[in-house]
Structures are given as structure tokens and as C-alpha cells.
Design an enzyme around this catalytic site. Structure first.
Site, PDB file in Angstrom:
ATOM      1  N   TYR A 192       0.954  -1.120  -0.179  1.00  0.00           N
ATOM      2  CA  TYR A 192       0.073  -0.013   0.093  1.00  0.00           C
ATOM      3  C   TYR A 192       1.023   1.186  -0.194  1.00  0.00           C
ATOM      4  CZ  TYR A 192      -3.736   3.302   1.495  1.00  0.00           C
ATOM      5  OH  TYR A 192      -4.741   4.165   1.717  1.00  0.00           O
ATOM      6  N   GLN A 206       3.027   7.023  15.582  1.00  0.00           N
ATOM      7  CA  GLN A 206       2.464   8.412  15.726  1.00  0.00           C
ATOM      8  C   GLN A 206       1.800   8.808  14.359  1.00  0.00           C
ATOM      9  OE1 GLN A 206       5.095  10.862  17.631  1.00  0.00           O
ATOM     10  NE2 GLN A 206       6.784  10.561  16.002  1.00  0.00           N
ATOM     11  N   VAL A 235     -11.810   2.605  13.910  1.00  0.00           N
ATOM     12  CA  VAL A 235     -13.009   3.250  14.350  1.00  0.00           C
ATOM     13  C   VAL A 235     -14.216   2.340  14.030  1.00  0.00           C
ATOM     14  CG1 VAL A 235     -14.711   5.192  14.084  1.00  0.00           C
ATOM     15  CG2 VAL A 235     -12.079   5.617  14.079  1.00  0.00           C
ATOM     16  N   PRO A 286       2.718   2.197  12.488  1.00  0.00           N
ATOM     17  CA  PRO A 286       2.996   3.709  12.852  1.00  0.00           C
ATOM     18  C   PRO A 286       2.749   3.805  14.136  1.00  0.00           C
ATOM     19  CG  PRO A 286       2.087   3.707  10.550  1.00  0.00           C
ATOM     20  CD  PRO A 286       1.680   2.537  11.289  1.00  0.00           C
ATOM     21  N   ASN A 331      -6.306   9.430   8.351  1.00  0.00           N
ATOM     22  CA  ASN A 331      -7.344   8.500   8.763  1.00  0.00           C
ATOM     23  C   ASN A 331      -8.657   9.302   8.703  1.00  0.00           C
ATOM     24  OD1 ASN A 331      -4.602   7.492   9.866  1.00  0.00           O
ATOM     25  ND2 ASN A 331      -5.940   5.840  10.590  1.00  0.00           N
TER      26      ASN A 331
HETATM   27  P1  NAD Z   1     -12.855   1.785   0.067  1.00  0.00           P
HETATM   28  O1  NAD Z   1     -11.907   0.186   0.348  1.00  0.00           O
HETATM   29  O2  NAD Z   1     -13.923   1.933   1.008  1.00  0.00           O
HETATM   30  O3  NAD Z   1     -12.911   2.194  -1.177  1.00  0.00           O
HETATM   31  C1  NAD Z   1     -12.079   1.948  -2.277  1.00  0.00           C
HETATM   32  C2  NAD Z   1     -12.576   1.447  -3.414  1.00  0.00           C
HETATM   33  O4  NAD Z   1     -12.058   1.206  -4.655  1.00  0.00           O
HETATM   34  C3  NAD Z   1     -13.815   0.336  -3.255  1.00  0.00           C
HETATM   35  O5  NAD Z   1     -14.954   0.638  -3.774  1.00  0.00           O
HETATM   36  C4  NAD Z   1     -13.264  -0.676  -4.091  1.00  0.00           C
HETATM   37  O6  NAD Z   1     -14.203  -1.636  -4.555  1.00  0.00           O
HETATM   38  C5  NAD Z   1     -12.611   0.047  -5.305  1.00  0.00           C
HETATM   39  N1  NAD Z   1     -11.383  -0.801  -5.924  1.00  0.00           N
HETATM   40  C6  NAD Z   1     -10.570  -1.215  -5.332  1.00  0.00           C
HETATM   41  N2  NAD Z   1      -9.351  -1.711  -6.269  1.00  0.00           N
HETATM   42  C7  NAD Z   1     -10.104  -1.390  -7.436  1.00  0.00           C
HETATM   43  C8  NAD Z   1      -9.584  -1.508  -8.724  1.00  0.00           C
HETATM   44  N3  NAD Z   1      -8.618  -2.419  -9.188  1.00  0.00           N
HETATM   45  N4  NAD Z   1     -10.462  -1.156  -9.921  1.00  0.00           N
HETATM   46  C9  NAD Z   1     -11.604  -0.520  -9.450  1.00  0.00           C
HETATM   47  N5  NAD Z   1     -11.977  -0.257  -8.400  1.00  0.00           N
HETATM   48  C10 NAD Z   1     -11.253  -0.617  -7.260  1.00  0.00           C
HETATM   49  O7  NAD Z   1     -11.551   2.800   0.933  1.00  0.00           O
HETATM   50  P2  NAD Z   1     -11.609   4.536   0.968  1.00  0.00           P
HETATM   51  O8  NAD Z   1     -11.672   4.477   2.580  1.00  0.00           O
HETATM   52  O9  NAD Z   1     -13.098   4.872   0.508  1.00  0.00           O
HETATM   53  O10 NAD Z   1     -10.648   5.077   0.496  1.00  0.00           O
HETATM   54  C11 NAD Z   1     -10.624   5.404  -0.791  1.00  0.00           C
HETATM   55  C12 NAD Z   1      -9.411   6.098  -1.199  1.00  0.00           C
HETATM   56  O11 NAD Z   1      -8.852   7.077  -0.264  1.00  0.00           O
HETATM   57  C13 NAD Z   1      -8.305   5.149  -1.488  1.00  0.00           C
HETATM   58  O12 NAD Z   1      -7.459   5.302  -2.495  1.00  0.00           O
HETATM   59  C14 NAD Z   1      -7.516   5.229  -0.145  1.00  0.00           C
HETATM   60  O13 NAD Z   1      -6.252   4.726  -0.477  1.00  0.00           O
HETATM   61  C15 NAD Z   1      -7.605   6.694   0.055  1.00  0.00           C
HETATM   62  N6  NAD Z   1      -7.398   7.009   1.383  1.00  0.00           N
HETATM   63  C16 NAD Z   1      -8.552   6.755   2.431  1.00  0.00           C
HETATM   64  C17 NAD Z   1      -8.037   6.789   3.832  1.00  0.00           C
HETATM   65  C18 NAD Z   1      -9.094   6.752   4.841  1.00  0.00           C
HETATM   66  O14 NAD Z   1      -8.855   6.808   6.016  1.00  0.00           O
HETATM   67  N7  NAD Z   1     -10.351   6.335   4.540  1.00  0.00           N
HETATM   68  C19 NAD Z   1      -6.777   7.448   4.111  1.00  0.00           C
HETATM   69  C20 NAD Z   1      -5.985   7.762   3.417  1.00  0.00           C
HETATM   70  C21 NAD Z   1      -6.001   7.449   1.780  1.00  0.00           C
HETATM   71  N1  UDP Z   2      -6.350  -0.713  15.960  1.00  0.00           N
HETATM   72  C1  UDP Z   2      -6.500  -1.398  17.022  1.00  0.00           C
HETATM   73  N2  UDP Z   2      -7.663  -2.336  17.053  1.00  0.00           N
HETATM   74  C2  UDP Z   2      -8.217  -2.571  16.206  1.00  0.00           C
HETATM   75  C3  UDP Z   2      -7.882  -1.994  14.864  1.00  0.00           C
HETATM   76  C4  UDP Z   2      -6.751  -1.079  14.717  1.00  0.00           C
HETATM   77  O1  UDP Z   2      -5.827  -1.083  18.137  1.00  0.00           O
HETATM   78  O2  UDP Z   2      -9.224  -3.178  16.085  1.00  0.00           O
HETATM   79  C5  UDP Z   2      -5.006   0.046  15.669  1.00  0.00           C
HETATM   80  C6  UDP Z   2      -3.938  -0.255  14.687  1.00  0.00           C
HETATM   81  O3  UDP Z   2      -2.973  -1.078  15.206  1.00  0.00           O
HETATM   82  C7  UDP Z   2      -3.274   1.138  14.568  1.00  0.00           C
HETATM   83  C8  UDP Z   2      -4.487   2.207  14.815  1.00  0.00           C
HETATM   84  O4  UDP Z   2      -5.457   1.224  15.506  1.00  0.00           O
HETATM   85  O5  UDP Z   2      -2.473   1.316  15.393  1.00  0.00           O
HETATM   86  C9  UDP Z   2      -5.220   2.483  13.336  1.00  0.00           C
HETATM   87  O6  UDP Z   2      -5.486   1.373  12.603  1.00  0.00           O
HETATM   88  P1  UDP Z   2      -6.198   1.503  11.276  1.00  0.00           P
HETATM   89  O7  UDP Z   2      -6.159   0.105  10.665  1.00  0.00           O
HETATM   90  O8  UDP Z   2      -7.500   2.114  11.290  1.00  0.00           O
HETATM   91  O9  UDP Z   2      -5.236   2.449  10.368  1.00  0.00           O
HETATM   92  P2  UDP Z   2      -3.991   2.802  10.124  1.00  0.00           P
HETATM   93  O10 UDP Z   2      -3.062   1.960  10.828  1.00  0.00           O
HETATM   94  O11 UDP Z   2      -3.792   2.496   8.642  1.00  0.00           O
HETATM   95  O12 UDP Z   2      -3.669   4.067  10.212  1.00  0.00           O
END
Ligand code: NAD
Ligand code: UDP
Length: 311
Positions: A146, A277, A189, A275, A175
Site C-alpha cells: 500500500y 504516531q 473506528v 506507525p 485517517n
Molecule cells: P474503500 O475500500 O472503502 O474504497 C475503495 C474503493 O476502490 C472500493 O469501492 C473498491 O471496490 C474500489 N477498488 C479497489 N480496487 C479497485 C480496482 N482495481 N479497480 C476498481 N475499483 C477498485 O476505501 P476508502 O476508505 O473509501 O478509500 C478511498 C481512497 O482514499 C483510497 O485510494 C485510499 O487509499 C484513500 N485513503 C483513504 C483513507 C481513509 O482513512 N479512508 C486514508 C488515506 C487514503
Molecule cells: N487498531 C486497534 N484495534 C483494532 C484495529 C486497529 O488497536 O481493532 C490500531 C492499529 O494497530 C493502528 C490504529 O489502530 O495502530 C489505526 O489502525 P487503522 O487500521 O484504522 O489505520 P492505520 O493503521 O492504517 O492508520
């Protein structure tokens, strides 16, 4: 008002479906491309009768041709459980997906926004994270499919900008949570709320002192649109997140308080490369996009808990 034609990849996912709602409300026409890997039909079903909305089942690792004015490239699984399920596919989605969407943007002269991530900073040694920090990522760790996939996508975006003058916008999302997160998505969450509502143990990984800064979905959508509409010579990368930082233990305690659950906290092993922090410095977003988050954790959690209760 000018009605734009906008392509949203990953539009059936959590973030994408909220973005599409807002773009349609703003009077635009939206084409959603998604392969339903982690997205759900339920997230966009309310739009199926809207004549300005179109859904196309397509995998962005394959080329795609259409005429649009703007592209939001969101397709990519975002939860660690989902992106580690098939890591090769995750890299392909980020890298080949970026190549396909940038090639399309170049050909049709569309503006394109990349949903990058705070994960490009890895386990950061600079705190809070500013956009000029290069990050601290393990290139062969469990999260690298990722993190590194998203880093290469950023590289591709900037090379298409320098070499082919493609109009790009790169945002680094921190996040984000809210309604329409998948209940089994595995992110913290949704996990804590679902566990609390079901009266199950709340699973903290590690000792719960690691931190995250949680942004409510509506603030992110606003930031994405502001970034897409920013001045022509502003490319980013720009952090979009809420700087209020909490330990995971504090988050668990807040969820317990707001759901009035009898669930108990249990401690499980910390996944590798998790990570320690994370907190965005959002000075650039404030200056360039005139954007800052408005919804604080308490209010956002209340709305999200309501959503999960309704499921
Ligand atoms: P999500 O998993 O809910 O949505 C991702 C969507 O992409 C899904 O609908 C999935 O079916 C589609 N998808 C995956 N692979 C695909 C492919 N090869 N072709 C077509 N569609 C495909 O995730 P999200 O939380 O909605 O995240 C959306 C975007 O935002 C992502 O690129 C993610 O990396 C980025 N992002 C999200 C967060 C967050 O906290 N939600 C944080 C940082 C970055
Ligand atoms: N985490 C946790 N319990 C859970 C899921 C996640 O303690 O049931 C922790 C995880 O190890 C991380 C933080 O929560 O330290 C955020 O995790 P998440 O997968 O939401 O996002 P990311 O690590 O990608 O920031």
C-alpha cells in the site's frame, strides 16, 4: 453554473460514495468506476435512478476510455486487512491504475486528483508530518504494498505533470471515518464501534499508546473538492486531515463512553510496521485551499455510531 462531467474511481467505496453525493449535489454529472472489491452497491444504490449518475463495473488495472473534465482517482483498498489480502493486486491497483488514469487524463486533457495517503510517511520520524518530509517506509514490510504503491503513484503523477503537462492534484489523506465504512473493514473506528454495539471485547493492538488523528468524512470531501478547484499551478502534495491527535486507548474510551457499552478493553499483538504516531501539519491546506476541518471527534463519532446502530 457549468455542469462538469466527473469520473470517480473507487466510487462505490466509503470515501468515493460521499464524494459522489456532494458532486451531484453541486450539479455535476458523475461516472463511477469500481470493481466492488471493497466497495458496496449499498453505498450508491440511492443514486441509481439519478440521470446524472452512471455506474460502470471496471477494474482500473485495465485501460479505460471515456470523455470527462475531471478525474478523482480513489480506487484502492484502504484498510490494512483488505490491502494485505492480495498485496500484488494492491500494488497493481495503485501503479497500473495510476498509469491508466494519467494516460486517460493526458489524452482527454482532464484534470486529475490522486487520493494519496499519510501512509507515504510510513512510521514517521518527523512529527507532525509536513509535506516536505520524505517518510520512513519499510519497502518490504507488510504495509509496503500500500505505502510503496501510493508512493509510486505520486511519482507517476508528478512525472506526467513535468513531462506531459497533465494538470494534477495530489492530496495525502489522514485517517478518515464516518458512515458507510464497511462494518468488517478492520479499521480502528469501525472495529471499536461495532464491537461496542455488539457488547464484544474492544481490541486494542499493542498497548494503545500509538496515536492517530481522525478526520470526519464530510471534512475530507470538502478538502478534496477544494484541492481539485485550487489554482492551476498548485499541484500539492497537500495534507488533508484533522490535526487533533489521540491515542488508540483514548479512542477506545471515547467509544465506550458514547455507546454506554459494557464491553471491556482487551490487548492484542501490534501488527508489524504499525506507525507509532501520526498527525498532519495542515498549514499548506489552510494557506492554499482555505480549508480546515470543522467536525471534531466527539461529534463525528456520534454520527458514525448512529449509522452503525441503523445497520
Ligand atoms: P474503500 O475500500 O472503502 O474504497 C475503495 C474503493 O476502490 C472500493 O469501492 C473498491 O471496490 C474500489 N477498488 C479497489 N480496487 C479497485 C480496482 N482495481 N479497480 C476498481 N475499483 C477498485 O476505501 P476508502 O476508505 O473509501 O478509500 C478511498 C481512497 O482514499 C483510497 O485510494 C485510499 O487509499 C484513500 N485513503 C483513504 C483513507 C481513509 O482513512 N479512508 C486514508 C488515506 C487514503
Ligand atoms: N487498531 C486497534 N484495534 C483494532 C484495529 C486497529 O488497536 O481493532 C490500531 C492499529 O494497530 C493502528 C490504529 O489502530 O495502530 C489505526 O489502525 P487503522 O487500521 O484504522 O489505520 P492505520 O493503521 O492504517 O492508520
Amino acid at each position: 453554473m457549468l455542469r462538469k462531467k466527473i469520473l470517480v474511481t473507487g466510487g462505490a467505496g466509503f470515501v468515493g460514495s460521499h464524494l459522489i453525493d456532494r458532486l451531484l449535489q453541486n450539479g455535476h454529472e458523475v461516472i463511477c468506476v469500481d470493481n466492488y472489491f471493497t466497495g458496496q452497491k449499498q453505498n450508491i444504490i440511492h443514486l441509481m435512478e439519478n440521470p446524472y449518475f452512471e455506474y460502470i463495473r471496471h477494474d482500473i488495472t485495465m485501460p479505460f476510455f471515456i470523455e470527462v473534465d475531471e478525474i478523482y482517482n480513489l480506487a484502492c483498498p484502504a484498510s490494512p486487512i483488505h490491502y494485505q489480502y492480495n498485496p500484488i493486486k494492491t500494488v497493481k491497483t495503485s501503479v497500473m491504475g495510476a498509469i491508466n488514469m494519467l494516460g486517460l487524463a493526458k489524452r482527454i486533457n482532464a484534470k486529475i486528483l490522486q487520493a494519496s495517503t499519510s501512509e507515504v510517511y510510513g512510521d514517521p520520524q518527523v512529527h507532525p508530518q509536513t509535506e516536505d518530509y520524505w517518510g520512513h517506509v519499510n519497502p518490504i514490510g507488510k504495509r509496503s504494498c500500500y505505502d510503496e504503491g501510493k508512493r509510486v503513484a505520486e511519482t507517476l503523477f508528478f512525472n506526467y505533470y513535468w513531462q506531459n503537462a497533465v494538470q494534477i492534484k495530489v492530496i495525502r489523506i489522514f485517517n478518515t471515518y464516518g458512515p458507510r465504512m464497511h462494518p468488517n473493514d478492520g479499521r480502528v473506528v469501525s472495529n471499536f464501534i461495532v464491537q461496542a454495539l455488539n457488547g464484544e471485547d474492544i481490541t486494542i493492538y499493542g498497548d494503545g499508546t500509538q496515536t492517530r488523528s481522525f478526520q470526519y468524512i464530510d471534512d475530507l470531501v470538502e478538502g478534496m473538492i477544494q484541492a481539485m478547484n485550487s489554482r492551476d499551478d498548485f499541484t500539492g502534495p497537500v495534507n488533508i486531515g484533522n490535526p487533533n491527535e489521540f491515542t488508540i486507548k483514548e479512542l477506545a474510551e471515547k467509544v465506550i463512553e458514547l455507546t454506554a457499552t459494557s464491553s471491556k478493553i482487551v490487548y492484542k499483538e501490534l501488527p508489524s510496521d504499525d506507525p507509532l504516531q501520526r498527525q498532519p501539519d495542515i498549514s499548506l491546506a489552510k494557506k492554499e485551499l482555505d480549508w480546515e476541518p470543522k467536525i471534531q471527534l466527539h461529534d463525528g463519532l456520534v454520527k458514525t455510531i448512529e449509522y452503525f446502530k441503523s445497520l
